[in-house]
Design an enzyme around this catalytic site. Structure first.
Site, PDB file in Angstrom:
ATOM      1  N   HIS A 169      24.398  41.362 135.344  1.00  0.00           N
ATOM      2  CA  HIS A 169      23.898  40.342 134.416  1.00  0.00           C
ATOM      3  C   HIS A 169      24.777  39.103 134.573  1.00  0.00           C
ATOM      4  O   HIS A 169      26.009  39.201 134.647  1.00  0.00           O
ATOM      5  CB  HIS A 169      23.970  40.881 132.988  1.00  0.00           C
ATOM      6  CG  HIS A 169      23.699  39.834 131.957  1.00  0.00           C
ATOM      7  ND1 HIS A 169      22.623  38.974 132.049  1.00  0.00           N
ATOM      8  CD2 HIS A 169      24.372  39.488 130.821  1.00  0.00           C
ATOM      9  CE1 HIS A 169      22.657  38.155 131.013  1.00  0.00           C
ATOM     10  NE2 HIS A 169      23.688  38.441 130.259  1.00  0.00           N
ATOM     11  N   CYS A 216      19.924  40.805 126.838  1.00  0.00           N
ATOM     12  CA  CYS A 216      20.237  40.658 128.269  1.00  0.00           C
ATOM     13  C   CYS A 216      20.119  41.959 129.063  1.00  0.00           C
ATOM     14  O   CYS A 216      20.066  41.927 130.288  1.00  0.00           O
ATOM     15  CB  CYS A 216      21.635  40.077 128.437  1.00  0.00           C
ATOM     16  SG  CYS A 216      21.835  38.538 127.536  1.00  0.00           S
ATOM     17  N   ASN A 269      22.884  31.657 131.977  1.00  0.00           N
ATOM     18  CA  ASN A 269      22.493  32.980 131.488  1.00  0.00           C
ATOM     19  C   ASN A 269      21.040  32.921 130.996  1.00  0.00           C
ATOM     20  O   ASN A 269      20.754  32.284 129.980  1.00  0.00           O
ATOM     21  CB  ASN A 269      23.449  33.373 130.348  1.00  0.00           C
ATOM     22  CG  ASN A 269      23.144  34.740 129.760  1.00  0.00           C
ATOM     23  OD1 ASN A 269      22.105  35.326 130.029  1.00  0.00           O
ATOM     24  ND2 ASN A 269      24.055  35.234 128.938  1.00  0.00           N
TER      25      ASN A 269
HETATM   26  O1  UT7 Z   1      24.688  37.536 127.682  1.00  0.00           O
HETATM   27  C1  UT7 Z   1      25.763  37.865 126.887  1.00  0.00           C
HETATM   28  C2  UT7 Z   1      26.120  36.835 125.901  1.00  0.00           C
HETATM   29  N1  UT7 Z   1      27.228  35.978 126.096  1.00  0.00           N
HETATM   30  C3  UT7 Z   1      28.393  36.212 126.708  1.00  0.00           C
HETATM   31  O2  UT7 Z   1      28.620  37.199 127.322  1.00  0.00           O
HETATM   32  C4  UT7 Z   1      29.448  35.165 126.573  1.00  0.00           C
HETATM   33  C5  UT7 Z   1      30.810  35.717 126.717  1.00  0.00           C
HETATM   34  N2  UT7 Z   1      31.856  34.721 126.421  1.00  0.00           N
HETATM   35  C6  UT7 Z   1      32.126  33.678 127.226  1.00  0.00           C
HETATM   36  O3  UT7 Z   1      31.510  33.499 128.258  1.00  0.00           O
HETATM   37  C7  UT7 Z   1      33.284  32.786 126.826  1.00  0.00           C
HETATM   38  O4  UT7 Z   1      33.947  33.342 125.725  1.00  0.00           O
HETATM   39  C8  UT7 Z   1      32.846  31.330 126.490  1.00  0.00           C
HETATM   40  C9  UT7 Z   1      32.419  30.623 127.769  1.00  0.00           C
HETATM   41  C10 UT7 Z   1      31.730  31.324 125.477  1.00  0.00           C
HETATM   42  C11 UT7 Z   1      34.030  30.557 125.924  1.00  0.00           C
HETATM   43  O5  UT7 Z   1      35.110  30.576 126.849  1.00  0.00           O
HETATM   44  P1  UT7 Z   1      36.600  30.854 126.353  1.00  0.00           P
HETATM   45  O6  UT7 Z   1      37.469  30.763 127.530  1.00  0.00           O
HETATM   46  O7  UT7 Z   1      36.581  32.137 125.575  1.00  0.00           O
HETATM   47  O8  UT7 Z   1      36.867  29.612 125.422  1.00  0.00           O
HETATM   48  P2  UT7 Z   1      37.312  29.597 123.892  1.00  0.00           P
HETATM   49  O9  UT7 Z   1      36.167  29.944 123.031  1.00  0.00           O
HETATM   50  O10 UT7 Z   1      38.578  30.385 123.762  1.00  0.00           O
HETATM   51  O11 UT7 Z   1      37.660  28.063 123.696  1.00  0.00           O
HETATM   52  C12 UT7 Z   1      38.762  27.429 124.365  1.00  0.00           C
HETATM   53  C13 UT7 Z   1      38.798  25.964 123.989  1.00  0.00           C
HETATM   54  C14 UT7 Z   1      38.662  25.717 122.501  1.00  0.00           C
HETATM   55  O12 UT7 Z   1      39.484  24.617 122.178  1.00  0.00           O
HETATM   56  P3  UT7 Z   1      40.923  24.837 121.483  1.00  0.00           P
HETATM   57  O13 UT7 Z   1      40.643  25.588 120.218  1.00  0.00           O
HETATM   58  O14 UT7 Z   1      41.701  25.672 122.480  1.00  0.00           O
HETATM   59  O15 UT7 Z   1      41.439  23.459 121.311  1.00  0.00           O
HETATM   60  C15 UT7 Z   1      37.222  25.322 122.322  1.00  0.00           C
HETATM   61  O16 UT7 Z   1      37.017  24.477 121.206  1.00  0.00           O
HETATM   62  O17 UT7 Z   1      37.692  25.284 124.594  1.00  0.00           O
HETATM   63  C16 UT7 Z   1      36.951  24.571 123.606  1.00  0.00           C
HETATM   64  N3  UT7 Z   1      35.547  24.587 123.992  1.00  0.00           N
HETATM   65  C17 UT7 Z   1      34.984  23.669 124.786  1.00  0.00           C
HETATM   66  N4  UT7 Z   1      35.477  22.574 125.393  1.00  0.00           N
HETATM   67  C18 UT7 Z   1      34.640  21.861 126.147  1.00  0.00           C
HETATM   68  C19 UT7 Z   1      34.603  25.510 123.653  1.00  0.00           C
HETATM   69  N5  UT7 Z   1      33.431  25.186 124.228  1.00  0.00           N
HETATM   70  C20 UT7 Z   1      33.642  24.057 124.935  1.00  0.00           C
HETATM   71  C21 UT7 Z   1      32.822  23.267 125.728  1.00  0.00           C
HETATM   72  N6  UT7 Z   1      33.357  22.166 126.330  1.00  0.00           N
HETATM   73  N7  UT7 Z   1      31.517  23.552 125.953  1.00  0.00           N
END
Ligand code: UT7
Length: 332
Positions: free
Chosen positions: A259, A117, A289
């Site tokens: 980004h 990125c 992204n």
């Molecule tokens: O270009 C650079 C590369 N990428 C990045 O910079 C990404 C950086 N990270 C992020 O943007 C975020 O960490 C994410 C968007 C990937 C995830 O968001 P989060 O707020 O950190 O969510 P989480 O991983 O803590 O998950 C929270 C909950 C989980 O459920 P439980 O364990 O709390 O019951 C996940 O299973 O949300 C659930 N979850 C979803 N639910 C619905 C994870 N993905 C999804 C989804 N839809 N797509």
């Protein structure tokens, strides 16, 4: 007189197909509300797998737009830097394919950079150096990605984030008396975070096999939370470094083009560096992204709709897998 580097023209190209969060609800167990709240994304573009929208096809169209904006012809370009982690093919490199597609006959240098990125910012800063040292006069810097090919569409933690697209800019020397210039650049890498975002299968160490494909092991893997934390810290630090190098303060900055990884990353970074969101260019809602393409697409759109004007101080700020990072501070 020392050479000042100027952005001569920009262009973008996005695939036709729009995939909304509602479309994704039919693919994985997710929903529009979760995606929008956690990421700020509503839709992304997806390249056709039938042909005509490979990363170098998008790049060709974007480059023609940039050439037109800069009033240049393809043979005026004497260097191509192509940033992508999703090249058309492994060999030859995408920049060579693009040189051919643009019918450039001057045998200019054409290289790929795979810094995820941060790719466009790396390319922009390299272009600035090549122009300032006289090694090149007109450098075409491209960020073009087809991430839809490399992500696991059954993994809701990753497939909701990414999209396909291309943005590019032509860098050259400013004319005498012009105020446009690259004011400060910064590039860096922290290899200790390599495991936060990787794709280990399919390289020299572990060649791709039918078993890997059957098990879905060949896709990109990401530790979202770890990336999130590093991202905000890194983007804020990038901004501080280039401002200090240029001897400017935040108040001098008219626009930040970060980004586009997650709206929460962008908002947290803006808060950390103390920039109001009105000064931050955001288009993640429409495209998700697109890795190396996010910064040039966002910049181009803001130039086209009249927000960013000649003379404005603009900050490009990026981070990505590697972990690579970098910033460009310029007077447009
Ligand atoms: O270009 C650079 C590369 N990428 C990045 O910079 C990404 C950086 N990270 C992020 O943007 C975020 O960490 C994410 C968007 C990937 C995830 O968001 P989060 O707020 O950190 O969510 P989480 O991983 O803590 O998950 C929270 C909950 C989980 O459920 P439980 O364990 O709390 O019951 C996940 O299973 O949300 C659930 N979850 C979803 N639910 C619905 C994870 N993905 C999804 C989804 N839809 N797509």
């Amino acid at each position: 007189m020392t050479t000042q580097t100027k952005i001569l023209g920009t262009g973008i190209c996005l695939p036709e197909k729009v995939m909304t969060n509602f479309d994704l609800e039919k693919v994985v167990d997710t929903n529009d509300e979760w995606i929008y709240e956690r990421t700020g994304i509503k839709a992304r573009r997806i390249c056709s797998t039938e042909g005509g929208e490979w990363p170098t096809d998008l790049a060709e169209k974007a480059a023609w737009r940039a050439l037109e904006a800069a009033a240049l012809t393809p043979d005026d370009i004497d260097m191509i830097i192509f940033a992508s982690v999703t090249p058309d093919v492994k060999l030859p490199n995408s920049a060579s394919i693009l040189q051919q597609k643009l019918k450039i006959t001057n045998q200019c240098a054409a290289m790929d950079i795979a810094v995820a990125c941060s790719g466009f910012v790396y390319g922009a800063n390299m272009a600035d150096s090549f122009i300032k040292t006289g090694m090149a006069k007109k450098v075409l810097v491209v960020g073009s990605e087809m991430l839809s090919r490399e992500i696991d569409w059954s993994d809701r933690t990753i497939c909701i984030l990414f999209g396909d697209g291309c943005g590019c800019a032509i860098f050259g020397a400013a004319e005498e008396g012009e105020t446009s210039e690259v004011l400060a650049t910064h590039l860096g890498t922290d290899g200790s975070g390599a495991e936060f975002f990787d794709q280990p299968i399919g390289g020299a160490v572990t060649p791709l096999t039918a078993e890997h494909i059957a098990a879905g092991e060949h896709f990109m893997r990401m530790k979202g939370r770890e990336m999130f934390k590093v991202a905000t810290r890194t983007l804020a630090e990038n901004a501080r470094i280039v401002l200090k190098k240029a001897g400017l303060s935040l108040e001098d900055v008219d626009w930040v083009v970060p980004h586009q990884a997650n709206i929460r990353i962008i908002e947290t970074t803006a808060r950390l560096i103390g920039v109001p969101m009105e000064k931050v260019i955001v288009n993640i809602e429409n495209y998700g992204n697109t890795s190396a393409a996010t910064v040039p697409i966002a910049f181009h759109e803001a130039v086209m709709d009249g927000r960013i004007k000649r003379g404005d101080i603009v900050l490009f700020d990026a981070f990505g897998a590697g972990l690579t990072f970098g910033a460009t501070l310029l007077r447009y």
